[in-house]
Write an enzyme that holds these catalytic residues in place. Sequence first.
Site, PDB file in Angstrom:
ATOM      1  N   ASP A 125       0.818  -1.216   0.000  1.00 52.37           N
ATOM      2  CA  ASP A 125       0.000   0.000   0.000  1.00 52.37           C
ATOM      3  C   ASP A 125       0.847   1.259   0.000  1.00 52.37           C
ATOM      4  O   ASP A 125       0.425   2.300  -0.500  1.00 52.37           O
ATOM      5  CB  ASP A 125      -0.953  -0.002   1.191  1.00 52.37           C
ATOM      6  CG  ASP A 125      -2.012  -1.056   0.975  1.00 52.37           C
ATOM      7  OD1 ASP A 125      -1.754  -2.223   1.328  1.00 52.37           O
ATOM      8  OD2 ASP A 125      -3.053  -0.731   0.384  1.00 52.37           O
TER       9      ASP A 125
ATOM     10  N   ASN B 235       1.626  -3.005   4.177  1.00 52.23           N
ATOM     11  CA  ASN B 235       0.643  -3.822   3.452  1.00 52.23           C
ATOM     12  C   ASN B 235      -0.375  -4.291   4.483  1.00 52.23           C
ATOM     13  O   ASN B 235      -0.287  -3.976   5.685  1.00 52.23           O
ATOM     14  CB  ASN B 235       1.347  -4.988   2.743  1.00 52.23           C
ATOM     15  CG  ASN B 235       0.417  -5.709   1.774  1.00 52.23           C
ATOM     16  OD1 ASN B 235      -0.269  -5.080   0.960  1.00 52.23           O
ATOM     17  ND2 ASN B 235       0.356  -7.028   1.848  1.00 52.23           N
TER      18      ASN B 235
HETATM   19  O1  MRU Z   1      -7.655  -2.661   2.803  1.00 54.63           O
HETATM   20  P1  MRU Z   1      -7.360  -3.075   1.396  1.00 54.63           P
HETATM   21  O2  MRU Z   1      -8.122  -4.290   0.957  1.00 54.63           O
HETATM   22  O3  MRU Z   1      -7.465  -1.933   0.431  1.00 54.63           O
HETATM   23  O4  MRU Z   1      -5.830  -3.499   1.450  1.00 54.63           O
HETATM   24  C1  MRU Z   1      -5.227  -3.964   0.278  1.00 54.63           C
HETATM   25  C2  MRU Z   1      -3.861  -4.486   0.483  1.00 54.63           C
HETATM   26  O5  MRU Z   1      -3.314  -4.435   1.548  1.00 54.63           O
HETATM   27  C3  MRU Z   1      -3.168  -5.011  -0.740  1.00 54.63           C
HETATM   28  O6  MRU Z   1      -2.301  -6.038  -0.408  1.00 54.63           O
HETATM   29  C4  MRU Z   1      -2.382  -3.856  -1.383  1.00 54.63           C
HETATM   30  O7  MRU Z   1      -3.206  -2.762  -1.628  1.00 54.63           O
HETATM   31  C5  MRU Z   1      -1.728  -4.249  -2.632  1.00 54.63           C
HETATM   32  S1  MRU Z   1      -2.870  -4.406  -3.940  1.00 54.63           S
HETATM   33  C6  MRU Z   1      -2.091  -4.633  -5.410  1.00 54.63           C
END
Ligand code: MRU
Length: 347
Positions: free
Chosen positions: A238, A248
């Site tokens: 992220d 992440n």
């Molecule tokens: O809370 P989320 O579902 O948006 O979190 C997503 C993640 O942590 C993913 O692993 C990250 O965004 C990478 S997506 C290519």
Amino acid sequence: MIKTVEFTQEGYIRLIDQRLLPTEEVIVECRDYLQLAEAIKNMTVRGAPAIGVAAAGGVALGAQAIDTGDMTKFKGRFDEVCNVIASTRPTAVNLFWAVERMKKTAANPALTTVATLKKALREEADAVLREDIAINERMGKNGSGFIADGDTVLTHCNAGALATAGHFGTALGVIKAAHLEGKRIQVFADETRPFLQGARLTAWEMKKEGIDVTLITDSMAGYYMKKGFIQKVIVGADRIARNGDTANKIGTYSVAVLAQVHGIPFYVAAPISTIDFSIPDGSHIPIEERDTKEVSHVGNRQLAPDGVKILNPAFDMTPNGYIEAIITEKGVAKKPFTESLERLRTA
Ligand code: MRU
């Protein structure tokens, strides 16, 4: 292809409602930027690159609705739209990257009328979406060499097509690229408590792609690593700091520590837009705290006693020392990451 985010002719934003997967495939259409902002907040759309693409579309959509020919008034209202979109979720830097890109487009001095500005913003959002798909394809190719024939690869959360604008995503894109090269690969998907992106989304995507997938609870990862079932770990991100520290989904750090203890290489796959070059290390990454109901309940079923104290950080930070390599669309970065990531940035 799974269409996570789509823009219609009118600039409306169509999203597959990820809260309902895997049992219902429902498309929702956001016809104004406030609906889009709510869709990011409530996780109708989620995953860092997908949030970025949706945000670019949301800014363009908000701009189209500004009803004035006066540039100064337009710019004031445009800033409000950008602020609303930017305040939806704090951790995934792709959101801010996309909003900044749209602001830069709006600041182009060659665009002297509101009509030309609106058109340029629409085109820029389309470009963000198109580029994201191409980026994932390149990332897959750059990373597939790390996966060998016969590997079982563990992943956490969902870093697939559902987390991006398409083409199999980031971490799952690398797995898919190796699969397309003819390698026999198995995926172990952590269920990813509390929002269950692994159980609901990764398992669904892998099944759709015809890749052998086994779902485990988060607490089983160490057990299977110790038994020798897992050869590689690959996750998305992220936000990555300049030194490679990586935020992440919550639970990623535990997986990274387990991987290191068991001598299993741990890879991160993410586009350059996920790297926040403005921060030196992971201590500067804001971690989103979400509604505690995500922990106390599964759907409408209450699991925890009324009034119990609950914490719900949505992300954690994996220090760079646990990471074998960061796979991007521009190439692969290895330690020391401060130098290698900078080289990729300017490549
Ligand atoms: O809370 P989320 O579902 O948006 O979190 C997503 C993640 O942590 C993913 O692993 C990250 O965004 C990478 S997506 C290519």
